[in-house]
Design a protein around this motif. Structure first.
Motif, PDB file in Angstrom:
ATOM      1  N   ALA A 179       0.774  -1.242   0.000  1.00 33.56           N
ATOM      2  CA  ALA A 179       0.000   0.000   0.000  1.00 33.56           C
ATOM      3  C   ALA A 179       0.807   1.295   0.000  1.00 33.56           C
ATOM      4  N   GLN A 180       1.792   1.416   0.871  1.00 33.18           N
ATOM      5  CA  GLN A 180       2.385   2.749   1.005  1.00 33.18           C
ATOM      6  C   GLN A 180       3.468   3.024  -0.035  1.00 33.18           C
ATOM      7  N   LYS A 181       4.077   1.960  -0.534  1.00 36.13           N
ATOM      8  CA  LYS A 181       4.973   2.048  -1.687  1.00 36.13           C
ATOM      9  C   LYS A 181       6.273   2.812  -1.457  1.00 36.13           C
ATOM     10  N   GLU A 182       6.740   2.821  -0.213  1.00 42.04           N
ATOM     11  CA  GLU A 182       8.073   3.377   0.024  1.00 42.04           C
ATOM     12  C   GLU A 182       9.025   2.214   0.273  1.00 42.04           C
ATOM     13  N   ALA A 184      -5.050   3.763   1.477  1.00 38.26           N
ATOM     14  CA  ALA A 184      -4.915   3.497   0.040  1.00 38.26           C
ATOM     15  C   ALA A 184      -6.255   3.083  -0.565  1.00 38.26           C
ATOM     16  N   GLY A 185      -7.257   2.850   0.282  1.00 40.27           N
ATOM     17  CA  GLY A 185      -8.592   2.624  -0.253  1.00 40.27           C
ATOM     18  C   GLY A 185      -9.231   1.301   0.099  1.00 40.27           C
ATOM     19  N   GLN A 211      -2.506  -5.196  -4.178  1.00 44.77           N
ATOM     20  CA  GLN A 211      -2.552  -3.880  -4.805  1.00 44.77           C
ATOM     21  C   GLN A 211      -3.822  -3.742  -5.641  1.00 44.77           C
ATOM     22  N   ALA A 243     -10.954   1.209  -3.840  1.00 43.81           N
ATOM     23  CA  ALA A 243     -10.837   2.670  -3.863  1.00 43.81           C
ATOM     24  C   ALA A 243     -11.659   3.257  -5.011  1.00 43.81           C
ATOM     25  N   GLU A 299       7.850  -2.256  -8.667  1.00 46.44           N
ATOM     26  CA  GLU A 299       6.575  -2.988  -8.658  1.00 46.44           C
ATOM     27  C   GLU A 299       6.004  -3.128 -10.068  1.00 46.44           C
TER      28      GLU A 299
END
Lengths: 138, 554
Positions: B199-202, B241-242, B437, B444, B550
């Motif tokens: 979700a946060q993608k860091e 993220a939804g 994802q 979302a 990703e």
């Protein structure tokens, strides 16, 4: 009949918040546009390269990290350098109204903040790309 | 009135009749996660729920009513406001302000370059330094961040993931230099890499070496920093993220179990690390759905930890969690309304038995919060704690037909999702297939469509809209570009002044240890002490581990 509108949606910079970008990509696709999703953590250089390669009519950038004053003008500048200034640069994120105004002066199109509707931005892209296509033909 | 079964069903029939006669107003009657809500829940709906084995008592298995026997009667939740912006000096002042206003613990927000393992002067950091958190490029910045704050006297939560082990090493060395010993330190590193891919993608490195770093911190904490929570398994970002409430619950707990399995694979004893695992949930806008989610989380976790993983120590079965109100529920339109939204979200967290709480500020959809906005947010928690009366009794909603039924449904829904994840081959397999994802993206999009169709109403956005909003404009916090210039100069100065030989030796050790099967924490602490920058240390790991990209899906 006009070619379908091609839109590149991408996240420049280091920000990972991709909820908005993905929702917008899905909505524009469902509205009949050809959407290229450029993904996360892209540099302005890569985004412009993708836009040119994909022959995009518009580039939608999503920035929620506060780095918009650096990233948006950089994409506009690089598009100009690549001879692709006809490409509309639009987008959204957490962007203060005065920043939106300043960016507009630098050649960035309309920017959408929290609460904007998918319909609004779909209509804007359709209208603005249509206008630019007509201008290019005349 | 008759008390026989037949008599009861007659009264229910009579109620149904009057209900149908009166009719319903035009509304969706669904939770924010699109789950239909029944107009009335009766004892029949919870007939299968056992008061002892399903609900129990606080501090007793399955901990539905709370991990501790006394809950807020002994100690209120920790009021912990997440903060960080600009330079370490700016943020240090904000921390002192918050501590002075009665906050109990610190919570560090780092800027994006730090989260992604870049120094402030890296080309990719341009425009991002100090924007959505504080810039920490080396031990020097960490020392400034906690200047005048004795680290053995506070607990600190750090929202850092990919480079968490390195940043934690900087924190530990800072504390040692203040004269504190490691066993005095309490706090949490978020260090939840799985939800980054989800979700946060860091993220920086691929999942496998990232998991190794996570287990290194778990092991180091268990052996040397016993009061530290090495991981805070986070649903917050999944929800933002939804995702729906049940997805947040299930994905988060599944991530937690994946860490448990990774540590067991390392050969650690479950009761040596599980008591220090902690969780972090979102408290969203749908009041009862959230309370049910919190209660279900404790029950599911306790059952699995005992029955599947063989935990013996009751503390290994406790799902202790931090809660943050939902940033994504706030609106830029009529921002003062956000104070109220945050108020009931915070109340849901408290009624759900949270161990600590962050309340969002009214201006967070516009920018980082101002001091005034942060103060109102903190005061919201203090109002709930001291004026509302809800902290006087433990789990006051237990036994509510509606809440117990929702809690059961949350548990059943989560179990279904666990089965799907198992079928896929586990959490990492699900990430590789972009399943999580995609699920979150779908939820979302559905939500946004419903919002625009008017099925979900947001006051000020699609109902009670005000066209002239000038009156509601708030003063917002702006981060100037001088922050970036100042940080760049400071990093350059550090590079010139430190011992190059020590830096070289420390980086070499990190390189060696990265390729060996040893715990990397001592190498990171040596690197921090030598004033290696974050970027230098992460670069060594980038070379050793590779980087992750990703599959972009929408």
């Amino acid at each position: 009949m006009d070619q379908p509108i091609r839109v590149l949606i991408a996240k420049p910079g280091l920000d990972g918040h991709d909820r908005g970008a993905k929702v917008v990509a899905a909505a524009l696709r469902d509205a009949g546009m050809e959407v290229i999703y450029g993904g996360l953590h892209q540099t302005p250089e890569v985004i412009v390269e993708m836009a040119v390669q994909e022959d995009a009519d518009a580039v939608g950038l999503s920035v929620l990290s506060g780095a918009h004053m650096h990233l948006f003008p950089r994409v506009v500048e690089l598009l100009k350098e690549a001879g692709a200034e006809h490409v509309l640069v639009t987008g959204g994120g957490i962007i203060a109204p005065e920043d939106m105004e300043e960016l507009s002066g630098l050649g960035v199109g309309r920017l959408f903040g929290p609460g904007a509707t998918l319909k609004e931005l779909e209509e804007y892209i359709r209208e603005e790309v249509g206008r630019r296509r007509t201008a290019a033909r005349s | 009135m008759s008390t026989t079964d037949a008599g009861r069903s007659t009264s229910l029939d009579r109620w149904k009749e009057s209900y149908e006669k009166a009719g319903e107003r035009d509304a969706a009657f669904e939770t924010v996660s699109s789950v239909p809500v029944s107009p009335l829940v009766t004892p029949a709906d919870v007939a299968g729920t056992d008061a002892d084995t399903d609900i129990g008592l606080p501090g007793q298995f399955p901990y539905t009513r709370g991990p501790y026997p006394t809950m807020y009667r002994t100690r209120l939740w920790t009021m912990r406001q997440f903060a960080g912006f600009g330079t370490a000096t700016d943020t240090n002042q904000r921390y002192k302000f918050l501590l002075e206003k009665g906050q109990d613990g610190l919570s560090v927000a780092f800027d994006l370059p730090t989260l992604m393992g870049y120094d402030s002067d890296h080309p990719r950091s341009m425009g991002e330094v100090g924007r959505c958190g504080v810039a920490i490029s080396s031990l020097k910045d960490m020392e400034t961040l906690f200047d005048g704050i004795k680290l053995s006297d506070v607990t600190t939560s750090m929202t850092i993931n990919s480079p968490a082990a390195i940043v934690w090493a900087m924190y530990l060395v800072t504390a040692q230099k203040q004269g504190c010993s490691l066993d005095q330190l309490g706090g949490t590193t978020q260090n939840d890499i799985l939800k980054e891919y989800i979700a946060q993608k860091e993220y920086i490195f691929p999942p496998e070496p990232s998991m190794r770093l996570v287990v290194d911190t778990m092991e180091f904490a268990a052996n040397h920093v016993p009061r530290w929570h090495a991981i805070s398994v986070s649903g917050y970002h999944i929800r933002e993220a939804g995702s729906t409430a049940v997805q947040e619950l299930a994905f988060t707990l599944a991530d937690g179990f994946a860490y448990v399995e990774a540590a067991l694979e390392r050969g650690m004893d479950i009761d040596s690390f599980a008591p220090r695992l902690s969780f972090f949930f979102n408290s969203h806008i749908d009041f009862f759905e959230e309370i049910a989610k919190f209660r279900a989380a404790r029950r599911i976790y306790a059952r699995r930890m005992r029955d599947k993983y063989g935990a013996k120590n009751p503390r290994s079965m406790h799902c202790r969690f931090h809660t943050q109100t939902a940033g994504c529920s706030l609106t830029a339109q009529q921002p003062l309304n956000n104070i109220v939204r945050t108020g009931w979200q915070a109340l849901a967290g408290v009624l759900g038995g949270t161990q600590s709480l962050h309340t969002n500020s009214m201006d967070e959809t516009l920018a980082l919060p101002t001091e005034q906005a942060v103060k109102v947010a903190l005061r919201t928690q203090q109002l709930i704690a001291h004026e509302s009366g809800v902290a006087n009794t433990i789990d006051p909603l237990a036994g509510s037909y509606f809440v117990e039924d929702l809690t059961n449904k949350m548990e059943a829904g989560a179990n279904e999702i666990f089965d799907r994840i198992d079928e896929m081959g586990g959490v990492i397999a699900g990430i590789d297939k972009a399943w999580f994802q995609r699920e979150i993206g779908k939820a979302a999009y559905k939500y946004q469509r419903e919002l625009e169709a008017g099925r979900q109403i947001i006051v000020g956005v699609n109902k009670y809209v005000e066209t002239d909003e000038a009156d509601h404009e708030l003063e917002i916090l702006k981060i100037g570009s001088e922050v970036e210039a100042g940080q760049n100069a400071a990093v350059a100065k550090l590079r010139a002044e430190r011992s190059a030989a020590k830096v070289e030796a420390a980086l070499e050790r990190i390189r060696t240890d990265a390729n060996a099967s040893v715990n990397m924490m001592p190498a990171f602490m040596e690197g921090a002490e030598a004033y290696c920058t974050l970027g230098e240390m992460v670069d060594v790991l980038r070379e050793a581990f590779g980087t992750y990209r990703e599959t972009a899906v929408f």
